[in-house]
Design an enzyme around this catalytic site. Structure first.
Site, PDB file in Angstrom:
ATOM      1  N   ASN A 173      -3.026   1.224   5.096  1.00 23.45           N
ATOM      2  CA  ASN A 173      -4.363   1.612   6.871  1.00 23.45           C
ATOM      3  C   ASN A 173      -3.287   2.994   7.258  1.00 23.45           C
ATOM      4  OD1 ASN A 173      -5.800  -0.408   5.626  1.00 23.45           O
ATOM      5  ND2 ASN A 173      -5.024  -1.367   7.371  1.00 23.45           N
TER       6      ASN A 173
ATOM      7  N   HIS B  34     -13.364  -1.254   1.913  1.00 21.23           N
ATOM      8  CA  HIS B  34     -13.433  -0.043   0.882  1.00 21.23           C
ATOM      9  C   HIS B  34     -13.678   0.957  -0.064  1.00 21.23           C
ATOM     10  CE1 HIS B  34      -8.984  -0.641   3.302  1.00 21.23           C
ATOM     11  NE2 HIS B  34      -9.488  -1.955   2.676  1.00 21.23           N
TER      12      HIS B  34
ATOM     13  N   TYR C 165      -5.135  -9.246  -3.297  1.00 23.22           N
ATOM     14  CA  TYR C 165      -5.682  -8.351  -4.520  1.00 23.22           C
ATOM     15  C   TYR C 165      -5.822  -8.207  -5.863  1.00 23.22           C
ATOM     16  CZ  TYR C 165      -5.650  -5.435  -0.296  1.00 23.22           C
ATOM     17  OH  TYR C 165      -6.281  -4.987   1.424  1.00 23.22           O
TER      18      TYR C 165
END
Length: 514
Positions: A145, A72, A356
């Site tokens: 997504n 990303h 994350y």
């Protein structure tokens, strides 16, 4: 000598004067302090350790890039607002989702996945769509997504699937042999592969992408323990529009920043993109009755069984004032959930809830939550997370940094977690197996491709990349698609006829491509 205005004179002017990072005014930001040569025609010089301006400028420049995201990396971003338009108080007490007309500020980041920061943003790839809602009860992040399913359901494969979509470790260029070899041997991702190479693989703009939570979540009422299983769907009010492979490739060469530029310019012109937030809702009693695992992120819930229920409207209405400050340092995590929203037993979701924020601590630092782009707008009191580089919030002064202190009481409140399930099971080493059930929804998707006349585009897109892979990998991919429908394998094989690539020793994959 020209009389220059004093610092006091300048202070009364709106034009700022230059200073070093800790405030010392500087007369000339282009000047260096040197021992200047005076020997004949030689006019060089030697730098001095006392030249704080030079040293500070060069040292900061060497450190001004934080590590690029492993995935990303290429993205656009914007600030915005969410407004509740439909009542869902029958299934949740989540504050920012209840009360028609209630508004919540937000920050969003929309990205490609595989490419580096400088890559073309019209590449055929999944788009990440991350949104941070600054609610009155803390931050709620959705890290979504643009496709409803994912490539894997075993979290240990997450690094592998992403590496296979990146650059070859020897040649340092993208490699379709590597790409298809991974997916040939991890076939649970066939459903996602068909989505990527179908008509929706490349959005026309980032204003035209769907955003899916992909995982199963819980939405409920902590006060009474009730909950429903949900899947999140954000649908673009501008419509879901896409590019053909040829259009995408052309744009990649002419304007590799097409998507980022379009998003910024649209918002700057007052053409604010918006999305409708929807959910699919499933009663927990249905979870064991449906013919698919609701915690498997490679599967969808059919809309005919679980239709979309609208909640509100999300609008992007303000560009970042500085991209690095607002967007590059922004950190999103599925672990950020407010009261009323909770995780399910999806093990991919469970793993992402660790991965994350761990990435953010590495990239930005352990106190990344204090940056304006990440900081909660609600009251934060977390004195058991102290110190670390970049602490800028007072560090809780002299408050105790240990639990249950006699000198600083913590108010007790009712539990805010969505109800937990009761589980019985055993601890085991587990890797999911691919069965025919993994191709059932793929067959339904293929039927849809044919009904919508998108089947030829899918065959064209797959064949175009497989033609650049070695024959061993081509044949294996055809075998996999035959499990969906032999028509797919036959049509791909026909497209590949005449492609002259040497075969490869199965014991030595890394053969430079011709």
């Amino acid at each position: 000598m020209t009389n220059l205005p004093s610092r006091e004179d300048k202070a009364s002017d709106s034009t700022p004067y230059y200073t070093l990072a800790e405030g010392r005014p500087v007369a000339d930001p282009t000047a260096s302090t040197i021992l200047r040569g005076t020997h004949g025609s030689l006019r060089g010089g030697l730098s001095l350790l006392e030249d704080t301006q030079l040293i500070e400028t060069l040292a900061h420049f060497s450190r001004e890039r934080i590590p690029e995201r492993v995935v990303h990396a290429k993205a656009a971003g914007a600030w915005g607002e969410f407004e509740v338009t439909h009542d869902i108080s029958d299934i949740t007490s989540c504050d920012f989702l209840t009360g028609i007309g209630k508004k919540t500020p937000l920050l969003a980041r929309v990205s490609t996945v595989a490419g580096e920061k400088g890559s073309a943003d019209t590449a055929r790839d999944i788009r990440g769509f991350a949104v941070k809602f600054f609610t009155e009860e803390g931050n709620q992040d959705f890290v979504m997504n643009d496709l409803p399913v994912f490539f894997i359901r075993d979290p240990i494969k997450f690094p592998s699937v992403n590496r296979s979509h990146k650059k070859h470790p020897q040649t340092n260029v993208p490699d379709w042999t590597m790409y298809w070899d991974y997916h040939n041997n991890n076939q649970e991702g066939t459903h996602a592969i068909m989505q990527v190479f179908g008509g929706r693989g490349v959005p026309a703009t980032l204003r035209n992408v769907n955003a899916y939570g992909v995982h199963t979540y819980k939405l409920g009422k902590p006060e009474d323990g009730s909950f429903k299983y949900v899947k999140w769907h954000f649908k673009p009010d501008q419509g879901n529009k896409t590019l053909t492979q040829e259009e995408a490739v052309k744009l990649a060469g002419e304007d590799p920043d097409h998507h980022v530029r379009d998003m910024f310019n649209s918002i700057a012109a007052g053409n604010f993109p918006s999305w409708t937030m929807n959910i699919q809702v499933m009663d927990p009693a249905d979870a064991s009755r449906v013919p698919y695992d609701i915690f498997d992120d490679t599967k969808i819930w059919p809309h005919k069984d679980y239709p979309l229920r609208p909640i509100g409207k999300m609008t992007f209405n303000r560009n970042p004032s500085n991209f690095f400050q607002d967007i590059e340092q922004a950190a999103f995590s599925p672990s950020n959930m407010v009261p009323g929203i909770g995780p399910s037993a999806d093990i991919m979701l469970q793993a992402r809830m660790f991965s994350y924020p761990d990435a953010a601590r590495y990239r930005v630092g352990p106190n990344y939550q204090q940056l304006p782009c990440n900081a909660a707008r609600s009251k934060v009191y977390s004195p058991y997370q102290r110190d670390g580089p970049g602490r800028i919030d007072g560090n809780y002064g002299g408050d105790p940094d240990y639990v249950r202190s006699s000198f600083r009481k913590i108010k007790n409140i009712h539990p805010t977690d969505v109800s937990f399930n009761e589980w019985q099971g055993k601890v085991e080493t587990y890797s999911s197996e691919v069965t025919d059930a993994d191709f059932v929804q793929c067959r339904e998707l293929w039927k849809l491709f044919k009904e919508e006349k998108n089947d030829e585009e899918f065959i064209h897109n797959v064949s175009g990349t497989l033609s650049q892979a070695v024959k061993l990998v081509q044949n294996k991919a055809i075998e996999v698609f035959n499990k969906v429908d032999t028509e797919i394998g036959d049509r791909i094989r026909e497209k590949l006829e005449g492609v002259d690539l040497k075969d490869v020793d199965p014991n030595h994959l890394w053969v430079p491509q011709s």
